[in-house]
Motif scaffolding. Structure first.
Motif, PDB file in Angstrom:
ATOM      1  N   ASP A  52      -5.532  10.251 -10.400  1.00 67.37           N
ATOM      2  CA  ASP A  52      -6.494   9.860 -11.221  1.00 67.37           C
ATOM      3  C   ASP A  52      -7.513   8.859 -10.588  1.00 67.37           C
ATOM      4  O   ASP A  52      -7.501   7.661 -10.504  1.00 67.37           O
ATOM      5  CB  ASP A  52      -6.026   9.114 -12.502  1.00 67.37           C
ATOM      6  N   PRO A  53      -8.467   9.534  -9.987  1.00 63.51           N
ATOM      7  CA  PRO A  53      -9.383   8.617  -8.967  1.00 63.51           C
ATOM      8  C   PRO A  53     -10.067   7.570  -9.730  1.00 63.51           C
ATOM      9  O   PRO A  53     -10.344   6.346  -9.232  1.00 63.51           O
ATOM     10  CB  PRO A  53     -10.441   9.460  -8.288  1.00 63.51           C
ATOM     11  N   GLU A  54     -10.674   7.736 -10.765  1.00 57.81           N
ATOM     12  CA  GLU A  54     -11.339   6.601 -11.667  1.00 57.81           C
ATOM     13  C   GLU A  54     -10.314   5.469 -11.949  1.00 57.81           C
ATOM     14  O   GLU A  54     -10.825   4.386 -11.868  1.00 57.81           O
ATOM     15  CB  GLU A  54     -11.913   7.341 -13.034  1.00 57.81           C
ATOM     16  N   ARG A  55      -9.112   5.978 -12.522  1.00 55.80           N
ATOM     17  CA  ARG A  55      -8.346   4.878 -12.837  1.00 55.80           C
ATOM     18  C   ARG A  55      -7.741   4.149 -11.475  1.00 55.80           C
ATOM     19  O   ARG A  55      -7.837   2.681 -11.603  1.00 55.80           O
ATOM     20  CB  ARG A  55      -7.031   5.421 -13.481  1.00 55.80           C
ATOM     21  N   ALA A  56      -7.553   4.905 -10.510  1.00 49.99           N
ATOM     22  CA  ALA A  56      -7.151   4.107  -9.346  1.00 49.99           C
ATOM     23  C   ALA A  56      -8.195   3.274  -8.566  1.00 49.99           C
ATOM     24  O   ALA A  56      -7.805   1.971  -8.142  1.00 49.99           O
ATOM     25  CB  ALA A  56      -6.694   5.392  -8.353  1.00 49.99           C
ATOM     26  N   LYS A  57      -9.509   3.755  -8.797  1.00 52.73           N
ATOM     27  CA  LYS A  57     -10.360   2.905  -8.342  1.00 52.73           C
ATOM     28  C   LYS A  57     -10.551   1.485  -9.339  1.00 52.73           C
ATOM     29  O   LYS A  57     -10.927   0.442  -8.593  1.00 52.73           O
ATOM     30  CB  LYS A  57     -11.993   3.921  -8.420  1.00 52.73           C
ATOM     31  N   GLU A  59      -8.122   0.028 -11.311  1.00 54.23           N
ATOM     32  CA  GLU A  59      -6.830  -0.538 -11.476  1.00 54.23           C
ATOM     33  C   GLU A  59      -5.929  -0.902 -10.204  1.00 54.23           C
ATOM     34  O   GLU A  59      -4.797  -1.419 -10.501  1.00 54.23           O
ATOM     35  CB  GLU A  59      -6.098   0.306 -12.521  1.00 54.23           C
ATOM     36  N   THR A  60      -6.394  -0.404  -9.105  1.00 52.28           N
ATOM     37  CA  THR A  60      -5.558  -0.686  -7.680  1.00 52.28           C
ATOM     38  C   THR A  60      -6.543  -1.256  -6.819  1.00 52.28           C
ATOM     39  O   THR A  60      -7.683  -1.427  -6.822  1.00 52.28           O
ATOM     40  CB  THR A  60      -5.022   0.547  -7.380  1.00 52.28           C
ATOM     41  N   ALA A  61      -5.674  -2.076  -5.824  1.00 49.99           N
ATOM     42  CA  ALA A  61      -6.547  -2.532  -4.860  1.00 49.99           C
ATOM     43  C   ALA A  61      -6.876  -1.559  -3.796  1.00 49.99           C
ATOM     44  O   ALA A  61      -7.369  -1.637  -2.631  1.00 49.99           O
ATOM     45  CB  ALA A  61      -5.521  -3.438  -3.989  1.00 49.99           C
ATOM     46  N   PHE A  62      -6.617  -0.134  -4.125  1.00 49.48           N
ATOM     47  CA  PHE A  62      -6.677   0.845  -2.876  1.00 49.48           C
ATOM     48  C   PHE A  62      -8.169   1.323  -2.944  1.00 49.48           C
ATOM     49  O   PHE A  62      -8.795   1.597  -2.003  1.00 49.48           O
ATOM     50  CB  PHE A  62      -5.930   2.040  -3.123  1.00 49.48           C
ATOM     51  N   THR A  64      -9.400   3.618  -4.479  1.00 50.48           N
ATOM     52  CA  THR A  64      -9.296   5.230  -4.756  1.00 50.48           C
ATOM     53  C   THR A  64      -7.897   5.549  -4.826  1.00 50.48           C
ATOM     54  O   THR A  64      -6.782   4.845  -4.950  1.00 50.48           O
ATOM     55  CB  THR A  64     -10.034   5.968  -3.411  1.00 50.48           C
ATOM     56  N   THR A  65      -7.644   7.035  -5.169  1.00 55.20           N
ATOM     57  CA  THR A  65      -6.182   7.493  -5.041  1.00 55.20           C
ATOM     58  C   THR A  65      -5.582   7.406  -3.755  1.00 55.20           C
ATOM     59  O   THR A  65      -6.272   7.373  -2.495  1.00 55.20           O
ATOM     60  CB  THR A  65      -6.268   8.840  -5.641  1.00 55.20           C
ATOM     61  N   ILE A  66      -4.398   7.461  -3.444  1.00 60.13           N
ATOM     62  CA  ILE A  66      -3.548   7.576  -2.265  1.00 60.13           C
ATOM     63  C   ILE A  66      -2.656   8.605  -2.147  1.00 60.13           C
ATOM     64  O   ILE A  66      -2.157   9.094  -3.418  1.00 60.13           O
ATOM     65  CB  ILE A  66      -2.966   6.039  -2.107  1.00 60.13           C
ATOM     66  N   ALA A  67      -2.150   9.184  -1.108  1.00 63.20           N
ATOM     67  CA  ALA A  67      -1.342  10.046  -0.892  1.00 63.20           C
ATOM     68  C   ALA A  67       0.001   9.522  -1.266  1.00 63.20           C
ATOM     69  O   ALA A  67       0.487   8.341  -0.924  1.00 63.20           O
ATOM     70  CB  ALA A  67      -1.423  10.713   0.369  1.00 63.20           C
ATOM     71  N   HIS A  68       0.717  10.350  -1.793  1.00 57.23           N
ATOM     72  CA  HIS A  68       2.369  10.166  -1.678  1.00 57.23           C
ATOM     73  C   HIS A  68       2.911   9.917  -0.440  1.00 57.23           C
ATOM     74  O   HIS A  68       2.365  10.862   0.450  1.00 57.23           O
ATOM     75  CB  HIS A  68       3.013  11.422  -2.284  1.00 57.23           C
ATOM     76  N   GLY A  69       3.450   8.942  -0.265  1.00 55.39           N
ATOM     77  CA  GLY A  69       4.423   8.755   1.158  1.00 55.39           C
ATOM     78  C   GLY A  69       4.985  10.059   1.729  1.00 55.39           C
ATOM     79  O   GLY A  69       4.823  10.176   2.941  1.00 55.39           O
ATOM     80  N   PHE A  70       5.688  10.718   0.778  1.00 51.59           N
ATOM     81  CA  PHE A  70       6.299  11.712   1.203  1.00 51.59           C
ATOM     82  C   PHE A  70       5.387  12.871   1.610  1.00 51.59           C
ATOM     83  O   PHE A  70       5.920  13.779   2.385  1.00 51.59           O
ATOM     84  CB  PHE A  70       7.470  12.319   0.262  1.00 51.59           C
ATOM     85  N   LEU A  71       4.196  13.054   1.179  1.00 53.35           N
ATOM     86  CA  LEU A  71       3.228  13.973   1.644  1.00 53.35           C
ATOM     87  C   LEU A  71       2.987  13.730   2.988  1.00 53.35           C
ATOM     88  O   LEU A  71       2.858  14.744   3.612  1.00 53.35           O
ATOM     89  CB  LEU A  71       1.962  13.928   0.420  1.00 53.35           C
ATOM     90  N   THR A  72       2.679  12.478   3.148  1.00 49.30           N
ATOM     91  CA  THR A  72       2.245  12.136   4.648  1.00 49.30           C
ATOM     92  C   THR A  72       3.472  12.436   5.580  1.00 49.30           C
ATOM     93  O   THR A  72       3.162  12.982   6.721  1.00 49.30           O
ATOM     94  CB  THR A  72       1.723  10.585   4.836  1.00 49.30           C
ATOM     95  N   PHE A 103       6.669   3.581   5.349  1.00 41.92           N
ATOM     96  CA  PHE A 103       5.806   3.736   5.124  1.00 41.92           C
ATOM     97  C   PHE A 103       4.927   2.451   5.148  1.00 41.92           C
ATOM     98  O   PHE A 103       5.073   1.540   4.410  1.00 41.92           O
ATOM     99  CB  PHE A 103       5.522   4.114   3.638  1.00 41.92           C
ATOM    100  N   ILE A 104       3.989   2.361   6.042  1.00 44.41           N
ATOM    101  CA  ILE A 104       3.427   0.993   6.420  1.00 44.41           C
ATOM    102  C   ILE A 104       1.987   0.797   5.916  1.00 44.41           C
ATOM    103  O   ILE A 104       2.016  -0.127   5.197  1.00 44.41           O
ATOM    104  CB  ILE A 104       3.054   0.936   8.151  1.00 44.41           C
ATOM    105  N   SER A 105       1.266   1.881   5.646  1.00 47.93           N
ATOM    106  CA  SER A 105       0.083   1.683   5.200  1.00 47.93           C
ATOM    107  C   SER A 105      -0.378   2.925   4.069  1.00 47.93           C
ATOM    108  O   SER A 105      -0.016   4.099   4.768  1.00 47.93           O
ATOM    109  CB  SER A 105      -1.444   1.686   6.024  1.00 47.93           C
TER     110      SER A 105
END
Length: 159
Positions: A52-57, A59-62, A64-72, A103-105
């Motif tokens: 959810d790009p809008e909510r992530a923008k 409600e989070t410090a990121f 935007t959205t972020i990838a799942h660690g397991f995706l990376t 998962f560092i970053s």
């Protein structure tokens, strides 16, 4: 067929001589929202920080959205195919696991990542079975800290 099998094979001795050396760096791979969404569907993890790009923008410090660690982490396969050599006589290679995975970053949507591979160990367990340990760092383009670091174990089998 994976591109890895199109590479000219090297000898087992040549492979073992690479221990302690950087084998190479993969190309950059885009981690965009469609890739993140597809992965979320596959593993059924639709947490808003991923999809959810809008909510992530908002409600989070990121920002935007972020990838799942397991995706990376899963991108290690394609990255390794680009970099790791094929050993002459190999019939197959399999994942054996990780001795360490951190998962560092976070990888923000729209960023590109690449893998840096150092062969740490390559020893015969049996006459037709080689255990390898590869230290992998997944870098995020334009960022100082990596996405992840891992000690990746593999088993390579010979005819």
């Amino acid at each position: 067929m994976n591109e890895v099998w199109k590479k000219p094979p090297i000898s087992l001795d040549a492979y073992q001589a690479m221990v302690g050396k950087e084998i190479g760096v993969s190309s950059w791979h885009l981690v965009d929202q469609p890739r993140i969404d597809t992965y979320a569907d596959v593993i059924e993890d639709h947490q808003f920080i991923h999809v959810d790009p809008e909510r992530a923008k908002n409600e989070t410090a990121f920002g935007t959205t972020i990838a799942h660690g397991f995706l990376t982490m899963s991108l290690l396969s394609i990255m390794s195919y680009e970099v790791m050599p094929v050993i002459a006589g190999t019939t197959m290679g399999v994942n054996y696991g990780f001795d360490k995975l951190r998962f560092i970053s976070p990888v923000r949507s729209g960023k590109r990542v690449r893998g840096r591979f150092v062969l740490a160990e390559a020893k015969l367990r049996k006459p037709n079975e080689l255990q390898s340990r590869t230290n992998v760092t997944v870098e995020i383009e334009g960022e100082d800290k990596p996405a992840l670091v891992a000690d990746w174990l593999g088993l390579i089998y010979f005819a």
